[in-house]
Design a protein around this motif. Structure first.
Motif, PDB file in Angstrom:
ATOM      1  N   VAL A   9       0.811  -1.235   0.011  1.00 49.37           N
ATOM      2  CA  VAL A   9       0.070   0.025  -0.004  1.00 49.37           C
ATOM      3  C   VAL A   9       0.781   1.114   0.126  1.00 49.37           C
ATOM      4  O   VAL A   9       1.737   1.641   0.880  1.00 49.37           O
ATOM      5  N   GLU A  10       1.025   1.848  -1.089  1.00 50.77           N
ATOM      6  CA  GLU A  10       1.879   3.032  -1.278  1.00 50.77           C
ATOM      7  C   GLU A  10       1.262   3.983  -2.416  1.00 50.77           C
ATOM      8  O   GLU A  10       0.965   3.356  -3.483  1.00 50.77           O
ATOM      9  N   ASP A  11       1.316   5.234  -1.875  1.00 51.75           N
ATOM     10  CA  ASP A  11       0.712   6.136  -3.030  1.00 51.75           C
ATOM     11  C   ASP A  11       1.416   6.441  -4.124  1.00 51.75           C
ATOM     12  O   ASP A  11       1.100   6.820  -5.127  1.00 51.75           O
ATOM     13  N   CYS A  32      -1.164  -7.829  -5.380  1.00 51.74           N
ATOM     14  CA  CYS A  32      -1.808  -6.531  -5.546  1.00 51.74           C
ATOM     15  C   CYS A  32      -1.205  -5.425  -4.854  1.00 51.74           C
ATOM     16  O   CYS A  32      -0.639  -5.507  -3.840  1.00 51.74           O
ATOM     17  N   MET A  33      -1.646  -4.318  -5.409  1.00 52.53           N
ATOM     18  CA  MET A  33      -1.077  -2.827  -4.640  1.00 52.53           C
ATOM     19  C   MET A  33      -2.383  -2.047  -4.498  1.00 52.53           C
ATOM     20  O   MET A  33      -3.358  -1.970  -5.503  1.00 52.53           O
ATOM     21  N   ALA A  34      -2.119  -1.094  -3.841  1.00 47.94           N
ATOM     22  CA  ALA A  34      -2.974  -0.197  -3.405  1.00 47.94           C
ATOM     23  C   ALA A  34      -2.392   1.009  -3.287  1.00 47.94           C
ATOM     24  O   ALA A  34      -1.457   1.129  -2.601  1.00 47.94           O
ATOM     25  N   SER A  35      -3.214   2.114  -3.603  1.00 45.54           N
ATOM     26  CA  SER A  35      -2.460   3.354  -3.374  1.00 45.54           C
ATOM     27  C   SER A  35      -3.250   4.359  -2.136  1.00 45.54           C
ATOM     28  O   SER A  35      -2.791   5.553  -2.074  1.00 45.54           O
ATOM     29  N   SER A  36      -4.320   3.705  -1.916  1.00 49.40           N
ATOM     30  CA  SER A  36      -5.159   4.284  -0.685  1.00 49.40           C
ATOM     31  C   SER A  36      -5.489   3.615   0.536  1.00 49.40           C
ATOM     32  O   SER A  36      -5.644   2.329   0.121  1.00 49.40           O
ATOM     33  N   GLY A  37      -5.507   3.928   1.726  1.00 45.33           N
ATOM     34  CA  GLY A  37      -6.311   3.048   2.724  1.00 45.33           C
ATOM     35  C   GLY A  37      -7.471   2.603   2.397  1.00 45.33           C
ATOM     36  O   GLY A  37      -7.676   1.309   2.413  1.00 45.33           O
ATOM     37  N   LEU A  58      -0.648   8.355   2.788  1.00 48.15           N
ATOM     38  CA  LEU A  58      -1.534   7.882   1.883  1.00 48.15           C
ATOM     39  C   LEU A  58      -2.456   8.914   1.223  1.00 48.15           C
ATOM     40  O   LEU A  58      -2.649   9.785   1.831  1.00 48.15           O
ATOM     41  N   LYS A  59      -2.642   8.821  -0.081  1.00 46.68           N
ATOM     42  CA  LYS A  59      -3.918   9.282  -0.594  1.00 46.68           C
ATOM     43  C   LYS A  59      -5.389   9.131   0.112  1.00 46.68           C
ATOM     44  O   LYS A  59      -5.328   8.193   1.018  1.00 46.68           O
ATOM     45  N   GLY A  60      -6.210   9.871  -0.317  1.00 47.31           N
ATOM     46  CA  GLY A  60      -7.393   9.660   0.489  1.00 47.31           C
ATOM     47  C   GLY A  60      -7.541  10.052   1.927  1.00 47.31           C
ATOM     48  O   GLY A  60      -6.622  10.791   2.330  1.00 47.31           O
ATOM     49  N   LYS A  61      -8.549   9.628   2.625  1.00 46.34           N
ATOM     50  CA  LYS A  61      -9.190  10.403   3.883  1.00 46.34           C
ATOM     51  C   LYS A  61      -8.010   9.537   5.021  1.00 46.34           C
ATOM     52  O   LYS A  61      -8.109  10.262   6.004  1.00 46.34           O
TER      53      LYS A  61
END
Lengths: 103, 680
Positions: A9-11, A32-37, A58-61
């Motif tokens: 998980v990395e933006d 898989c990878m994610a860019s926001s929580g 991270l991006k997002g809230k």
């Protein structure tokens, strides 16, 4: 023997790519990878990783710590939060859950 | 001032006077009424007595006349008219003795036979003449039905009443026939009144005399001799009381009345009694009033006055710590006690107010803000500057300053608007403005709170510094963002280089990428440390170099147990301009060491940064590896790493030395460069 599955998980996508490349180089699987929580929480059930590498900022809230807490509510996956001196200090003070590994 | 004393005296006086007046009036009515009734009764009795006397006079005349009329001699005389009878019986002495004024003899034909009258006064003669004339006109009195007929009564002629008795002349044995009529009587003249007065001791006067009137009495006949009326008609003036005995004439018409006047002695006695009574009453009243007033004065009013004086003294001096004296256990004493209780409360309140005053004063003095008491129209009534005496103590005198005098016109206008708003909404209004003070632009915040009907309190705070700090904080946040961004970008460059390096298999190429990647990474860490630092200007070198060397160790695939890195840097911070070259220098040298020095994959690296004299620092990077090749001059080599080190040492205006003693040791001496902080 199945490879350990690691979720990143990395933006910053390039940084994420670098980490993925390095991990695969060492013989892990990065399905898989994610860019926001929020995205991480959404995809953690499909992906079912053995370990999650989580960036704090991270991006997002929500930030990495909140995302890790949310994931921990539903499933028992160790989350490794990337080093970040100030944050580390901050979260250690807060009695964070045992399975949150702040390296 | 209508004092209580005077009021009480007034009330007592008025009550007494009223009481005396009422007593006087009622007693006057009761006593005077009975006195007057007594008087009237006496007056009436006098009239009755007079009337009785007159009746007896009438009776006596009638009896006397009967002596003459029932007599043979007269019987003879009226028929014969002989002179012997006249000489023998009708003498003047007889008339005097009998108190007769006249005697008239008429025969049976109604003709006057003989007339005898005493020549007294002309008026009397006139009256008797009137009677004769009357008898010529009217014959009632000359006609008698029987032998014992008697007609006696009054008749008035020529303003004088005449008492007359008419009787038939019969024989001595009262047998008839009637041969004539005898009339005798007397005039009720002044002599007669004098005689009556002597008998009765009454003041008499004849009133309402009505002459016999033919017309009025035309229908009347002889009405008997008991027709006299007692009129208890009372008339009085202040001196006399009058009663009247009314007498009718022989025919029943009004003849005359006798007025009895009496001095009002009884009434006067009543008046005297009342006056005497009144005097005694007054005396008693005065004594009573004076006594009550004196007693009240002594028992209450003097104490009240004393109490009042004490309270006034306390009030005048405003000294609520004093108490009033009181004694006894009546209402005045209880009033004194209540006043003392009130004074106690007042004293407490006063103490509280003084304490609060002191507190408020202290708070106001301690406040650095300026305060203005401003009227709705912008006039400043009172103020306190930040260093001034307290507004709380400022004088009453009117200040002739208004907002326009202390503020630039446009700000003054705005402030007036919010003053108006504060007064209208009764809520605090704030406004910020900038104005030049002593040649410097300063920021102020004014808070306006309504403090009266058309007055506000404006608290003005100099917020220049706060604003500056605020500004700075915003700049710092921005700076932090930038450093973060720079760090991320350098991290991305580092990641890109590694990703790219994996596309190659050539060792030199991969190595070249790795070095470039490390250089970018060392700068990324420097920026990371910078935005994590407190002031965003200085980097804690110990932490920086620890992170950096740990990273390098990992990157070259060493474990921390194998290569011991010993960092001895105590509390040295450097700006980014110094930290980046130092970081790069350390990266190059440590990379070089990690790559070449340890053949057995084990070893030790020491990094020391020691402050020296005159602001110089000594950076020592030492390893216990195989040692820097003897044949290579590190200042003049193809190696990019060493060239970078030399160049960077030059950049920081330092010197570098190489020591080959038990491994390799680089000593770099440098002085902290006085880079000015760039003006952001």
């Amino acid at each position: 023997m199945t490879k350990e599955r690691i979720m990143i998980v990395e933006d910053e996508k390039i940084v994420a790519l670098d980490i993925k490349d390095s991990l695969e180089h060492f013989g892990y699987s990065v399905p898989c990878m994610a860019s926001s929580g929020e995205e991480a929480i959404r995809s953690v059930n499909e992906c079912k990783p053995d370990l999650i590498l989580m960036d704090i900022v991270l991006k997002g809230k929500i930030d990495g710590i909140d995302a890790a807490r949310a994931i921990h509510k539903n499933c028992d996956i160790p989350v490794s939060i990337s080093p970040h001196t100030q944050m580390k200090k901050h979260y250690k003070e807060q009695n964070s859950p045992n399975r949150l590994d702040i390296s | 001032m209508a004092t209580l004393h005077n009021k009480i005296l007034g009330i007592i006086g008025a009550t007494l006077i009223g009481m005396i007046f009422i007593i006087y009036l009622s007693s006057h009515f009761i006593i005077m009424d009975s006195f007057d009734k007594l008087e009237e009764k006496e007056a009436r009795e006098n009239a009755i007595r007079l009337e009785n006397i007159m009746s007896s006079e009438i009776q006596s005349l009638e009896n006397k006349a009967a002596d003459w009329s029932v007599w043979d001699e007269t019987y003879e005389f009226v028929q014969s008219n002989d002179t012997q009878y006249v000489d023998k019986y009708l003498m003047d002495e007889t008339f005097f003795n009998q108190r007769l004024d006249f005697m008239l003899f008429y025969n049976a034909n109604g003709k006057l036979v003989f007339k005898k009258e005493l020549l007294t006064t002309e008026a009397n003669n006139q009256s008797i003449k009137g009677l004769e004339e009357h008898l010529k006109q009217r014959s009632d009195l000359l006609e008698h039905e029987d032998n014992s007929s008697r007609k006696t009564g009054f008749l008035v002629f020529a303003g004088q009443p005449i008492l007359v008795s008419s009787q038939p002349i019969v024989k001595s044995d009262k047998s008839g026939p009637i041969k004539g009529t005898i009339l005798m009587g007397r005039v009720i003249d002044d002599d007669e009144f004098t005689r009556l007065h002597e008998i009765t001791y009454l003041e008499l006067d004849v009133k309402n005399i009505s002459n016999y009137n033919e017309n009025n009495a035309s229908n009347a006949v002889y009405a008997g001799n008991n027709e006299e009326k007692i009129i208890t008609h009372i008339l009085n003036d202040d001196i006399h009381i009058y009663s009247y005995a009314q007498f009718n004439n022989i025919y029943g018409a009004d003849a005359f009345s006798l007025e009895i006047s009496m001095l009002r002695n009884i009434h006067q006695r009543g008046v005297n009694t009342i006056n005497y009574f009144l005097a005694i009453l007054l005396l008693i009243g005065i004594v009573f009033g004076v006594t009550i007033a004196a007693v009240l004065e002594k028992s209450h009013i003097s104490r009240l006055k004393r109490l009042e004086n004490e309270i006034r003294n306390i009030g005048d001096k405003g000294d609520f710590s004093r108490r009033v004296n009181y004694e006894g256990n009546d209402e005045i004493a209880s009033l004194g006690e209540s006043i003392n209780n009130m004074l106690e409360s007042l004293e407490k309140s006063q103490d509280l107010i003084i304490k609060r005053d002191i507190t408020i004063n202290a708070i106001l003095q301690a406040l650095p803000d300026m305060m203005f008491q401003i009227k709705k129209d912008g006039t400043i009534r009172n103020y306190k500057l930040s260093t001034d005496n307290c507004i709380y103590e400022s004088p009453e005198a009117e200040l002739s300053i208004c907002l326009d005098d202390v503020l630039p016109a446009h700000i003054a206008k705005k402030e007036l608007e919010i003053i108006e708003q504060a007064l209208r909404t009764n809520q605090m209004q704030t406004m910020q403005y900038t104005m030049p003070v002593k040649g410097e632009m300063r920021d102020f915040e004014v808070r306006v709170v309504a403090s009266g009907k058309d007055e506000v309190m404006a608290v003005v705070k100099d917020i220049t510094e706060i604003k500056q700090i605020d500004e700075m904080r915003r700049k710092d946040i921005l700076l932090k963002e930038i450093h973060h961004r720079v760090k991320n970008n350098l991290q991305i460059i580092s990641s890109l280089l590694r990703l790219q390096s994996r596309k190659f298999t050539d060792k030199d190429t991969i190595e070249a990428f790795r070095k470039s990647q490390n250089r970018a990474k060392s700068m990324a860490i420097a920026h990371e440390k910078l935005y994590q630092s407190q002031d965003l200007e200085n980097i804690e070198l110990e932490a920086y170099i620890k992170t950096l060397t740990k990273y390098l160790l990992n990157n070259y695939g060493y474990k921390q147990e194998d290569i011991k890195i010993d960092i001895k840097i105590k509390n040295v911070t450097q700006g980014i301009d110094m930290a980046i070259p130092l970081g790069l220098i350390i990266t190059e040298i440590v990379s070089n060491t990690l790559k070449h020095a340890f053949k057995s994959n084990k070893g030790q690296i020491q990094i020391e940064l020691l402050p020296e004299n005159d602001g110089f620092y000594l950076l020592v990077i030492r390893d216990n590896g195989i040692g820097f090749p003897e044949d290579i001059d590190f200042t003049n080599t193809d190696s990019l790493g060493m060239r970078l080190v030399v160049s960077l040492v030059e950049q920081i205006e330092g010197k570098i030395e190489l020591w080959r003693d038990n491994g390799t040791e680089f000593r770099i001496t440098f002085k902290e460069l006085s880079y000015n902080r760039r003006d952001y």
